[in-house]
Motif scaffolding. Structure first.
Motif, PDB file in Angstrom:
ATOM      1  N   ILE A 124       0.868  -1.182   0.000  1.00  0.00           N
ATOM      2  CA  ILE A 124       0.000   0.000   0.000  1.00  0.00           C
ATOM      3  C   ILE A 124       0.901   1.226   0.000  1.00  0.00           C
ATOM      4  N   ILE A 125       0.882   1.997  -1.090  1.00  0.00           N
ATOM      5  CA  ILE A 125       1.813   3.124  -1.173  1.00  0.00           C
ATOM      6  C   ILE A 125       1.124   4.481  -1.065  1.00  0.00           C
ATOM      7  N   GLY A 126      -0.204   4.498  -0.910  1.00  0.00           N
ATOM      8  CA  GLY A 126      -0.880   5.787  -0.821  1.00  0.00           C
ATOM      9  C   GLY A 126      -2.145   5.723   0.002  1.00  0.00           C
ATOM     10  N   TYR A 127      -2.411   6.794   0.747  1.00  0.00           N
ATOM     11  CA  TYR A 127      -3.667   6.946   1.474  1.00  0.00           C
ATOM     12  C   TYR A 127      -4.572   7.878   0.667  1.00  0.00           C
ATOM     13  N   GLY A 128      -5.796   7.454   0.423  1.00  0.00           N
ATOM     14  CA  GLY A 128      -6.703   8.226  -0.406  1.00  0.00           C
ATOM     15  C   GLY A 128      -7.174   9.508   0.261  1.00  0.00           C
ATOM     16  N   THR A 129      -7.186  10.594  -0.497  1.00  0.00           N
ATOM     17  CA  THR A 129      -7.771  11.852  -0.033  1.00  0.00           C
ATOM     18  C   THR A 129      -9.206  11.924  -0.552  1.00  0.00           C
ATOM     19  N   ASP A 130      -9.425  12.577  -1.670  1.00  0.00           N
ATOM     20  CA  ASP A 130     -10.769  12.728  -2.201  1.00  0.00           C
ATOM     21  C   ASP A 130     -11.019  11.810  -3.397  1.00  0.00           C
ATOM     22  N   ILE A 131     -12.273  11.747  -3.802  1.00  0.00           N
ATOM     23  CA  ILE A 131     -12.675  11.120  -5.052  1.00  0.00           C
ATOM     24  C   ILE A 131     -13.521  12.145  -5.811  1.00  0.00           C
ATOM     25  N   GLY A 132     -13.822  11.847  -7.064  1.00  0.00           N
ATOM     26  CA  GLY A 132     -14.522  12.828  -7.899  1.00  0.00           C
ATOM     27  C   GLY A 132     -15.814  12.330  -8.525  1.00  0.00           C
ATOM     28  N   PRO A 133     -16.802  11.892  -7.719  1.00  0.00           N
ATOM     29  CA  PRO A 133     -18.083  11.502  -8.319  1.00  0.00           C
ATOM     30  C   PRO A 133     -18.694  12.690  -9.052  1.00  0.00           C
ATOM     31  N   GLU A 134     -19.300  12.425 -10.195  1.00  0.00           N
ATOM     32  CA  GLU A 134     -19.791  13.508 -11.046  1.00  0.00           C
ATOM     33  C   GLU A 134     -21.309  13.650 -11.020  1.00  0.00           C
ATOM     34  N   GLY A 135     -21.751  14.897 -10.848  1.00  0.00           N
ATOM     35  CA  GLY A 135     -23.141  15.271 -11.036  1.00  0.00           C
ATOM     36  C   GLY A 135     -23.202  16.318 -12.130  1.00  0.00           C
ATOM     37  N   LEU A 136     -24.383  16.829 -12.403  1.00  0.00           N
ATOM     38  CA  LEU A 136     -24.538  17.784 -13.493  1.00  0.00           C
ATOM     39  C   LEU A 136     -24.811  19.186 -12.955  1.00  0.00           C
ATOM     40  N   CYS A 137     -23.894  20.110 -13.267  1.00  0.00           N
ATOM     41  CA  CYS A 137     -24.159  21.518 -13.004  1.00  0.00           C
ATOM     42  C   CYS A 137     -24.982  22.067 -14.169  1.00  0.00           C
ATOM     43  N   TYR A 138     -25.957  22.881 -13.860  1.00  0.00           N
ATOM     44  CA  TYR A 138     -26.780  23.465 -14.921  1.00  0.00           C
ATOM     45  C   TYR A 138     -27.243  24.842 -14.475  1.00  0.00           C
ATOM     46  N   ASN A 139     -27.550  25.681 -15.444  1.00  0.00           N
ATOM     47  CA  ASN A 139     -28.028  27.021 -15.123  1.00  0.00           C
ATOM     48  C   ASN A 139     -29.548  27.033 -15.189  1.00  0.00           C
ATOM     49  N   SER A 140     -30.175  27.150 -14.021  1.00  0.00           N
ATOM     50  CA  SER A 140     -31.631  27.048 -13.939  1.00  0.00           C
ATOM     51  C   SER A 140     -32.332  28.170 -14.700  1.00  0.00           C
ATOM     52  N   LYS A 141     -31.731  29.359 -14.717  1.00  0.00           N
ATOM     53  CA  LYS A 141     -32.344  30.472 -15.441  1.00  0.00           C
ATOM     54  C   LYS A 141     -32.351  30.215 -16.940  1.00  0.00           C
ATOM     55  N   LEU A 142     -31.265  29.665 -17.446  1.00  0.00           N
ATOM     56  CA  LEU A 142     -31.190  29.367 -18.872  1.00  0.00           C
ATOM     57  C   LEU A 142     -32.126  28.229 -19.245  1.00  0.00           C
ATOM     58  N   PHE A 143     -32.249  27.242 -18.363  1.00  0.00           N
ATOM     59  CA  PHE A 143     -33.182  26.140 -18.618  1.00  0.00           C
ATOM     60  C   PHE A 143     -34.621  26.668 -18.676  1.00  0.00           C
ATOM     61  N   ALA A 144     -34.966  27.501 -17.712  1.00  0.00           N
ATOM     62  CA  ALA A 144     -36.324  28.049 -17.671  1.00  0.00           C
ATOM     63  C   ALA A 144     -36.620  28.875 -18.918  1.00  0.00           C
ATOM     64  N   ALA A 145     -35.642  29.667 -19.343  1.00  0.00           N
ATOM     65  CA  ALA A 145     -35.829  30.506 -20.529  1.00  0.00           C
ATOM     66  C   ALA A 145     -36.018  29.662 -21.784  1.00  0.00           C
ATOM     67  N   ALA A 146     -35.500  28.442 -21.778  1.00  0.00           N
ATOM     68  CA  ALA A 146     -35.639  27.541 -22.917  1.00  0.00           C
ATOM     69  C   ALA A 146     -36.899  26.694 -22.837  1.00  0.00           C
ATOM     70  N   GLY A 147     -37.679  26.899 -21.770  1.00  0.00           N
ATOM     71  CA  GLY A 147     -38.904  26.126 -21.604  1.00  0.00           C
ATOM     72  C   GLY A 147     -38.675  24.735 -21.048  1.00  0.00           C
ATOM     73  N   LEU A 148     -37.504  24.522 -20.431  1.00  0.00           N
ATOM     74  CA  LEU A 148     -37.178  23.223 -19.838  1.00  0.00           C
ATOM     75  C   LEU A 148     -37.395  23.272 -18.337  1.00  0.00           C
TER      76      LEU A 148
END
Length: 439
Positions: free
Chosen positions: A144-168
């Motif tokens: 074992i040569i390393g102790y884990g710090t963080d991981i990078g699970p991915e979610g979706l960033c989105y702009n709610s104002k732009l979505f609303a303006a597009a009717g989404l």
């Protein structure tokens, strides 16, 4: 295109970890610098924003014989260059060296130049981490040569104002459903992108490179086969994803931004794009870019518990102890302390880095409000990241994985964004790969 998880665009982060958390962390396994009263200086090299500065201070307070001399390099790519230079010279490496997931494969090729942390109690704390994180830092000989710090699970960033303006739909649950919820696919993503483009005439995501990175990370095998050989030309799954990506670019869904350069954040505030690939550590980047451009929480950015194609991980780091260290016992103890559950909660609160330690993932310091919550429309950031981490499977990363990503497919995705057809860009990537003659 630089795809390092620690970037020159990393924003200044707010909210120092609480003294209570740090004090508690000091009492956990791995916090002691040893019983010797000898005055010791431990050199630590990290990169980007890892949220460790206050933890150093707390550790020194609990261990008066230890002085920590910290060096932070701006990007993971530059940190790799620094490590390789000193590794080749046989001198100059610190007592604790942070290693990025993207170049862990190179480190594993010389794993015998890193201390086996099992000699200093790794076996007693190996259950801290999600199992795949520990496996990543365990070499073929079981060291074992390393102790884990963080991981990078991915979610979706989105702009709610732009979505609303597009009717989404613009609320988080509605957006998650729009992309297919738990069954979200890349086909869904590009389909919604075409709807957005038709309604607004604008691009849907910032550039093809980050989308491609996510697509590759989700595959059972990326640029390397599981037996450790480069496998791009015959990887049908990779080619199918490329076809989807090139179709999106051809439809005008990419804004063609330069990776890590968004015009001092302006592209995040002027409607240049509406969605962004967001592992946990990227949330602070988005916040910082918006604020650099003069925006704030009212700019409309939100964070949804959904990701096209299912669970994906981008990034994550490890703390290692090079054998060059004159104080391996004390260095190992420091690395163990910096990766306790309490320390990882503190790092999350300081920098938004999502813990690889399972206990920390469910801690109220992670699942509750953080400095990111208000900015992302009161999104339960920690809970969403914990949800996105469920089902992540670590992909094998070969020694030149990051080179292929940056030097082969970096230019190829840029070609897509400039109008080159997918077949030509793919063939150009294969030519570049052949010329590099990587192993």
């Amino acid at each position: 295109m630089k795809l390092s998880r620690r970037t020159r665009a990393v924003a200044a982060v707010a909210g120092a970890a609480s003294i209570a958390l740090l004090a508690t962390a000091c009492s956990t396994n791995g916090s002691s610098g040893g019983s010797s009263d000898e005055k010791i200086t431990l050199n630590v090299t990290t990169f980007g924003t890892m949220g460790l500065d206050d933890l150093y201070k707390s550790y020194e307070k609990a261990n008066p014989n230890i002085t920590i001399k910290a060096t932070n390099i701006d990007t993971g790519g530059n940190a790799l260059t620094d490590w390789k230079t000193k590794q080749a010279a046989g001198s100059g490496l610190p007592d604790v060296q942070a290693v990025e997931e993207g170049w862990l494969g190179q480190v594993m090729q010389v794993s015998d130049t890193f201390t086996d942390l099992s000699k200093y109690g790794a076996g007693d704390i190996k259950d801290r981490w999600v199992d795949w994180k520990l496996k990543q830092a365990t070499d073929k000989d079981g060291r074992i040569i390393g102790y884990g710090t963080d991981i990078g699970p991915e979610g979706l960033c989105y702009n709610s104002k732009l979505f609303a303006a597009a009717g989404l739909p613009s609320d988080r649950d509605g957006v998650a459903s729009l992309f297919g919820g738990k069954d979200a696919t890349w086909d869904d993503f590009f389909k919604v992108g075409e709807q957005y483009k038709a309604a607004t005439g604008k691009a849907f995501y910032d550039q093809s490179g980050f989308v491609w990175n996510a697509m590759v990370n989700q595959l059972p095998a990326g640029y390397y086969s599981k037996d450790g050989k480069i496998d791009v030309t015959s990887n049908d799954d990779l080619k199918k994803q490329w076809e989807k990506l090139s179709g999106g670019a051809a439809a005008g869904l990419s804004s063609g931004q330069t990776a890590w350069d968004w015009g001092k954040g302006k592209a995040f505030t002027d409607g240049s794009f509406a969605t962004f690939m967001c592992p946990g550590w990227m949330l602070g980047v988005v916040k910082g870019q918006v604020e650099t451009a003069g925006g704030d929480a009212t700019s409309g950015w939100d964070f949804a518990d959904v990701f096209p194609g299912g669970p994906a991980n981008w990034g994550g780091s490890f703390l290692t102890v090079p054998t060059q260290s004159k104080h391996p016992k004390e260095a190992a103890a420091l690395a163990a302390y910096l990766t306790t559950a309490k320390s990882q909660v503190a790092a999350f609160q300081a920098a938004g880095t999502f813990p690889s330690v399972t206990e920390a993932q469910s801690d109220s310091g992670v699942t509750g409000d953080s400095y990111l919550t208000k900015f992302f429309n009161n999104a339960p950031v920690g809970k969403i990241l914990a949800s996105r981490a469920d089902g992540v499977v670590a992909q094998y990363k070969g020694p030149n994985d990051s080179v292929i990503q940056e030097q082969v497919f970096g230019p190829a995705t840029q070609e897509l964004d400039k109008g080159t057809d997918g077949t030509t860009a793919w063939n150009d990537a294969l030519t570049t790969l052949k010329n590099l003659d990587l192993k």
